[in-house]
Design a protein around this motif. Structure first.
Motif, PDB file in Angstrom:
ATOM      1  N   LEU A 134       0.844  -1.135  -0.018  1.00 57.58           N
ATOM      2  CA  LEU A 134       0.026   0.106   0.152  1.00 57.58           C
ATOM      3  C   LEU A 134       1.015   1.282   0.048  1.00 57.58           C
ATOM      4  N   LEU A 135       1.946   1.270   0.728  1.00 51.00           N
ATOM      5  CA  LEU A 135       2.898   2.227   0.764  1.00 51.00           C
ATOM      6  C   LEU A 135       3.517   2.676  -0.833  1.00 51.00           C
ATOM      7  N   PHE A 136       3.816   1.646  -1.521  1.00 46.50           N
ATOM      8  CA  PHE A 136       4.176   1.997  -2.878  1.00 46.50           C
ATOM      9  C   PHE A 136       3.036   2.248  -3.701  1.00 46.50           C
ATOM     10  N   LEU A 137       1.999   1.783  -3.606  1.00 48.24           N
ATOM     11  CA  LEU A 137       0.654   2.210  -4.300  1.00 48.24           C
ATOM     12  C   LEU A 137       0.511   3.683  -4.046  1.00 48.24           C
ATOM     13  N   LEU A 138       0.529   4.171  -2.452  1.00 48.62           N
ATOM     14  CA  LEU A 138       0.379   5.494  -2.198  1.00 48.62           C
ATOM     15  C   LEU A 138       1.448   6.553  -2.968  1.00 48.62           C
ATOM     16  N   LEU A 139       2.512   5.948  -2.850  1.00 49.48           N
ATOM     17  CA  LEU A 139       3.697   6.916  -3.515  1.00 49.48           C
ATOM     18  C   LEU A 139       3.384   6.957  -4.929  1.00 49.48           C
ATOM     19  N   TRP A 140       2.964   6.081  -5.841  1.00 47.74           N
ATOM     20  CA  TRP A 140       2.825   5.870  -7.152  1.00 47.74           C
ATOM     21  C   TRP A 140       1.569   6.917  -7.475  1.00 47.74           C
ATOM     22  N   THR A 141       0.611   6.650  -6.648  1.00 48.10           N
ATOM     23  CA  THR A 141      -0.702   7.646  -6.991  1.00 48.10           C
ATOM     24  C   THR A 141      -0.380   8.880  -6.785  1.00 48.10           C
ATOM     25  N   ALA A 142       0.373   9.171  -5.856  1.00 48.22           N
ATOM     26  CA  ALA A 142       0.757  10.754  -5.726  1.00 48.22           C
ATOM     27  C   ALA A 142       1.623  11.277  -6.748  1.00 48.22           C
ATOM     28  N   LEU A 143       2.438  10.535  -7.394  1.00 49.51           N
ATOM     29  CA  LEU A 143       3.188  10.786  -8.288  1.00 49.51           C
ATOM     30  C   LEU A 143       2.522  10.861  -9.860  1.00 49.51           C
ATOM     31  N   GLY A 144       1.201  10.333  -9.690  1.00 45.03           N
ATOM     32  CA  GLY A 144       0.372  10.363 -10.847  1.00 45.03           C
ATOM     33  C   GLY A 144       0.795   9.465 -11.856  1.00 45.03           C
ATOM     34  N   TYR A 145       1.202   8.190 -11.493  1.00 45.54           N
ATOM     35  CA  TYR A 145       1.438   7.160 -12.144  1.00 45.54           C
ATOM     36  C   TYR A 145       0.131   6.391 -12.803  1.00 45.54           C
ATOM     37  N   PHE A 146      -0.900   6.724 -12.329  1.00 40.69           N
ATOM     38  CA  PHE A 146      -2.125   5.913 -12.540  1.00 40.69           C
ATOM     39  C   PHE A 146      -3.218   6.899 -13.139  1.00 40.69           C
ATOM     40  N   ASP A 147      -3.922   6.356 -13.950  1.00 41.83           N
ATOM     41  CA  ASP A 147      -5.362   7.078 -14.545  1.00 41.83           C
ATOM     42  C   ASP A 147      -6.371   6.070 -14.687  1.00 41.83           C
ATOM     43  N   GLU A 148      -7.343   6.648 -15.142  1.00 45.31           N
ATOM     44  CA  GLU A 148      -8.574   5.618 -15.311  1.00 45.31           C
ATOM     45  C   GLU A 148      -8.110   4.431 -16.365  1.00 45.31           C
ATOM     46  N   LYS A 149      -7.083   4.219 -17.108  1.00 45.47           N
ATOM     47  CA  LYS A 149      -6.917   3.322 -18.100  1.00 45.47           C
ATOM     48  C   LYS A 149      -5.680   2.415 -17.556  1.00 45.47           C
ATOM     49  N   ARG A 150      -4.820   3.246 -16.617  1.00 48.93           N
ATOM     50  CA  ARG A 150      -3.575   2.238 -16.255  1.00 48.93           C
ATOM     51  C   ARG A 150      -3.545   2.382 -14.553  1.00 48.93           C
ATOM     52  N   CYS A 151      -4.470   1.388 -14.002  1.00 47.91           N
ATOM     53  CA  CYS A 151      -4.485   1.237 -12.694  1.00 47.91           C
ATOM     54  C   CYS A 151      -4.544  -0.068 -12.260  1.00 47.91           C
ATOM     55  N   ALA A 152      -3.956  -0.905 -13.006  1.00 48.30           N
ATOM     56  CA  ALA A 152      -4.104  -2.376 -12.800  1.00 48.30           C
ATOM     57  C   ALA A 152      -3.479  -2.760 -11.346  1.00 48.30           C
TER      58      ALA A 152
END
Length: 212
Positions: A161-179
């Motif tokens: 979850l910490l890695f996912l939190l970091l990647w979310t804050a950095l904008g790595y995910f969007d509606e198409k790339r959030c696997a």
């Protein structure tokens, strides 16, 4: 000469248009999702063996179960509420990402992480409050083995979850790339569901054994 170079651009073959990178096949699960599902099935079988062993030995034990008396439900119920709430916030994070609400997604995942850490803290307090250890008696061995394995899975889940939190804050995910959010959330939900079985087994079934 037949080998003369054609300098007329209009006679050349048209270049293929540049295609965007793939974002996944519609209607299909990623390999990571299936890999996580396989892991869940394997780890679920492990917890199933542990819980089955607990229930089998509890029915055969001639001693009082647990030896120090019926378990106190307060901390166990609080921890159950905390862990289930964290699962809700992890689920909301993905929903917010799909709606392009990054700040809400970051806040939701951060709350999920904090609640997961709070669960571990309360579990450690409860361990310290018990007057027995891992090798004191049969119940103690089963109790600390089952909750210890679950605590290890919670710790791994918090790192994820910490890695996912970091990647979310950095904008790595969007509606198409959030696997990755889907896969990480799947593992965390599994940890929460396992705790429901552990809570029912360790905290509630002793009240049934009391009537033997």
């Amino acid at each position: 000469m037949s080998d003369a170079v054609d300098l007329n651009p209009s006679s050349r073959q048209p270049a293929e248009p540049v295609r965007p990178l793939p974002v996944g096949s519609a209607g299909e699960r990623s390999g990571g999702w299936w890999g996580c599902l396989t892991l869940i099935v394997t780890e679920g079988a492990l917890f199933g063996y542990l819980i089955s062993s607990y229930l089998y030995l509890a029915t055969l034990s001639p001693q009082h179960w647990p030896p120090e008396g019926l378990p106190k439900l307060g901390l166990g119920i609080a921890n159950t509420v905390i862990l289930l709430s964290s699962s809700v916030f992890v689920w909301l994070c993905e929903r917010f990402v799909r709606r392009r609400r990054v700040r809400w997604a970051v806040a939701s995942m951060a709350l999920g992480v904090v609640l997961g850490i709070a669960f571990m803290g309360i579990q450690l307090v409860e361990w310290h409050a018990h007057p027995y250890g891992l090798t004191t008696h049969l119940y103690g061995s089963l109790y600390f083995t089952i909750t210890g394995f679950h605590m290890a899975h919670v710790a791994v889940g918090i790192v994820v979850l910490l890695f996912l939190l970091l990647w979310t804050a950095l904008g790595y995910f969007d509606e198409k790339r959030c696997a990755a959010l889907t896969i990480g959330g799947l593992y965390w939900h599994f940890v929460d569901i396992v705790w429901l079985f552990i809570f029912s087994t360790l905290y509630l079934t002793p009240y049934l054994f009391k009537e033997r």
